[in-house]
Design an enzyme around this catalytic site. Structure first.
Site, PDB file in Angstrom:
ATOM      1  N   GLU A  35      40.976  31.456  49.825  1.00  0.00           N
ATOM      2  CA  GLU A  35      40.266  30.223  50.131  1.00  0.00           C
ATOM      3  C   GLU A  35      40.069  30.208  51.649  1.00  0.00           C
ATOM      4  O   GLU A  35      41.041  30.359  52.391  1.00  0.00           O
ATOM      5  CB  GLU A  35      41.122  29.027  49.681  1.00  0.00           C
ATOM      6  CG  GLU A  35      40.416  27.714  49.792  1.00  0.00           C
ATOM      7  CD  GLU A  35      41.324  26.533  49.434  1.00  0.00           C
ATOM      8  OE1 GLU A  35      40.943  25.407  49.738  1.00  0.00           O
ATOM      9  OE2 GLU A  35      42.411  26.750  48.854  1.00  0.00           O
ATOM     10  N   ARG A 260      55.165  35.770  44.872  1.00  0.00           N
ATOM     11  CA  ARG A 260      54.611  35.801  46.222  1.00  0.00           C
ATOM     12  C   ARG A 260      55.669  36.243  47.228  1.00  0.00           C
ATOM     13  O   ARG A 260      56.865  36.178  46.985  1.00  0.00           O
ATOM     14  CB  ARG A 260      53.996  34.463  46.609  1.00  0.00           C
ATOM     15  CG  ARG A 260      54.929  33.284  46.642  1.00  0.00           C
ATOM     16  CD  ARG A 260      54.234  32.044  47.241  1.00  0.00           C
ATOM     17  NE  ARG A 260      52.974  31.723  46.600  1.00  0.00           N
ATOM     18  CZ  ARG A 260      51.853  31.430  47.281  1.00  0.00           C
ATOM     19  NH1 ARG A 260      51.835  31.413  48.599  1.00  0.00           N
ATOM     20  NH2 ARG A 260      50.752  31.113  46.654  1.00  0.00           N
ATOM     21  N   LYS A 270      49.270  28.202  54.583  1.00  0.00           N
ATOM     22  CA  LYS A 270      48.250  27.932  55.583  1.00  0.00           C
ATOM     23  C   LYS A 270      48.339  26.495  56.082  1.00  0.00           C
ATOM     24  O   LYS A 270      48.064  26.226  57.240  1.00  0.00           O
ATOM     25  CB  LYS A 270      46.866  28.215  54.993  1.00  0.00           C
ATOM     26  CG  LYS A 270      46.526  29.692  55.018  1.00  0.00           C
ATOM     27  CD  LYS A 270      45.186  29.962  54.378  1.00  0.00           C
ATOM     28  CE  LYS A 270      45.265  29.938  52.891  1.00  0.00           C
ATOM     29  NZ  LYS A 270      44.046  30.351  52.207  1.00  0.00           N
TER      30      LYS A 270
END
Ligand code: ATP
Ligand code: MG
Length: 560
Positions: A35, A260, A270
């Site tokens: 994204e 992850r 982020k």
């Protein structure tokens, strides 16, 4: 890219099995779908290495696709930065860069298809009401009062949503699945929201935007993705993606989830990285303390080291936290192989060699990199006045201090034995400002003909030739209580106040005046360094990438 040891992991095993069984006619197509709402971090590198790596290993393709379904937070700056990062890591996507917004028209048609099939409806509940109807996970939810609208009414309302007749948040298009499902994602999830917002690619064309969940699977399907690799939190979304694809009757990619990457001593999401930037805790996304790709790059990390790190940590289904030291070890190993060994004095102390002729100089031969014989040697000037590291001299040394002391002798790296004769102090402050020393010309080869030994070897720089520099030393961004995962605590309270130490007035050997951004150096005994991009004519700035840890101690032992 060469891959000496082809990695193997549970995802590659699935891919190999699919190739053997002829699934997807043996094709392998993966994608990396960021994204564009921030810069990439080391966690994304894990996903990049996995997706591009699998495509490369099995003769497949890997797409780069921007998930730009969220008009408010996405910026073109991030798109360009992400492309740069992927290329810098050593990967190239197949075909053109793709965007979720490329398929907004197709998604609209798909939505109409589901409405016609009685599988989607326009709902007038607001967000809060939707939440109430959905209920808690351990109780079945209630049907929306708008759930049984006719197909005609739904088609009409959906079109008018698209045409901008309704205000933001007043209606949604929802999938008609199962309000009693134990999987909350299946309780009639939203497919479209009304948002009169400008989009970085589609401009003002749309005022309804598809949700991520409604977009992602169709996107994979239309691109012919065979293995849709994502992180574990999407496991619970898989039944929803499957439902959409099956009800649309389109190609069915297989979603595979993996754990992850989490690292100690830093934050990764982020959103938090943005807080660090916006709050001025760091100098920007590329601050060398940031775990972003641009930050690591500026710090002096190499793509090889990051790829090797990703290979080392592997891919599993179990969540864990990797010690930051594992990443540091990879960069150390790579820099050990490629870095030129040079001399730099961070806290200079002047040495005058009284028995060395004034105005006379000689060249000493230095090995550029003992790990790489092809790197050769270079000449480093030596003369009567030198700088040594302040910490390499002690007037009242503790036991076990093997460096220079009053009356003591050390070896100057690649030069002579040096003996301290006198300590000169500032009469006011008492600070040591100079050492008066002598050298032994018979020890040019680093050994004394009479067989006497010295225990310490120290680095030095010729005062007449030294270049001045600013040197920046970094430490972890967060002080990390080891018992807590970095993502679940008040992380700002753990910010390390000493994560950056700036040293002005360092003295470097003259060859460093010609350093280039891509050059890698080992400042002997001090760590691995590279030029910082803020370097300007007349102002050299170096970053320490990583310390040497105890490798110098080992070398000391070998030499003595
Ligand atoms: P963040 O929380 O940092 O914003 P994200 O998952 O929202 O992460 P995306 O831009 O959606 O960020 O991620 C693109 C891809 O990178 C996704 O496939 C995602 O699964 C993967 N990814 C993101 N963070 C990690 C991580 N820490 N480890 C491995 N893969 C990751
Ligand atoms: Mg995200």
């Amino acid at each position: 890219m060469s891959q000496e040891n082809k990695p193997t992991d549970f995802i590659r095993q699935i891919v190999e099995q699919d190739i053997r069984s002829g699934k997807n006619q043996g094709r392998v197509v993966t994608r990396f779908p960021p994204e564009p709402n921030g810069y990439l971090h080391i966690g994304h590198a894990k996903s990049i290495c996995l997706n591009f790596g699998i495509a490369a290993d099995y003769g497949g393709m890997c797409n780069l696709r921007f998930d730009d379904t969220n008009p408010e937070t996405e910026e073109t700056e991030f798109v360009e930065a992400i492309k740069d990062d992927v290329r810098w890591l050593g990967f190239q996507w197949d075909g053109d860069v793709k965007y979720a917004s490329d398929i907004f028209d197709r998604l609209y048609e798909f939505a109409v298809q589901l409405i016609r099939a009685g599988k989607a409806y326009v709902c007038d509940l607001n967000a809060e009401e939707v939440g109430k109807y959905r209920g808690p996970w351990n109780e079945p939810g209630r049907d929306s009062p708008y759930r049984n609208r006719s197909v005609e009414e739904n088609l009409d309302l959906f079109e008018r949503m698209k045409n901008g007749e309704f205000p933001d948040g007043s209606r949604t298009l929802r999938a008609k699945i199962d309000m009693a499902s134990s999987n909350m994602n299946l309780r009639d999830p939203a497919m479209y929201r009304i948002r009169h917002a400008h989009h970085h690619r589609t401009g003002n064309k749309w005022c309804i935007y598809p949700t991520y969940d409604w977009t992602h699977g169709q996107n994979d399907s239309l691109e012919g993705i065979t293995h849709s690799i994502c992180t574990l939190e999407f496991e619970q979304h898989r039944p929803l993606y499957d439902w959409f694809i099956e009800n649309l009757g389109i190609h069915h990619p297989q979603q595979i989830e993996f754990a992850r990457l989490n690292l100690t001593n830093t934050v990764m999401s982020k959103r938090r990285l943005l807080e660090l930037v916006k709050g001025g805790y760091v100098a920007g996304w590329d601050d060398p303390r940031m775990p972003t790709i641009v930050g690591l790059r500026r710090r002096g990390y190499t793509p090889e080291a990051i790829r090797n790190f990703c290979a080392r940590i592997g891919v599993t289904k179990a969540n864990s936290v990797t010690d930051f030291g594992v990443l540091e070890q990879e960069i150390r190993e790579h820099l050990n192989r490629i870095a030129t060994r040079v001399m730099a004095v961070l806290e200079p102390l002047k040495v005058v060699i009284e028995n060395y002729l004034e105005g006379q100089f000689e060249q000493r031969e230095f090995v550029n990199n003992p790990e790489d014989p092809a790197s050769g040697t270079r000449q480093v000037p030596f003369g009567r006045e030198l700088y040594i590291e302040r910490s390499d001299f002690m007037e009242n040394p503790p036991k076990g201090y093997f460096r220079l002391v009053p009356g003591g002798e050390v070896r100057l790296r690649y030069a002579y034995f040096l003996k301290c004769r006198e300590v000169i102090k500032d009469p006011q402050s008492g600070e040591i400002i100079e050492l008066r020393c002598t050298y032994d010309p018979e020890t040019s080869g680093g050994k004394a003909p009479d067989g006497r030994k010295v225990k310490g070897t120290i680095h030095w720089v010729s005062a007449a030739h030294a270049v001045d520099a600013e040197v920046r030393l970094y430490d972890h961004l967060l002080l990390d209580p080891p018992e807590k995962a970095p993502e679940d605590r008040d992380w700002k309270a753990d910010l390390n106040p000493n994560s950056l130490v700036v040293i002005r007035g360092a003295k470097l050997e003259p060859s460093l005046a010609a350093a280039k951004l891509e050059d890698r150096y080992q400042f002997e005994r001090l760590g691995y360094f590279c030029l910082d991009q803020s370097t300007a004519p007349g102002r050299l700035v170096f970053n320490r990438t990583v310390t040497l840890k105890d490798s110098w101690a080992k070398e000391q032992k070998k030499n003595s």
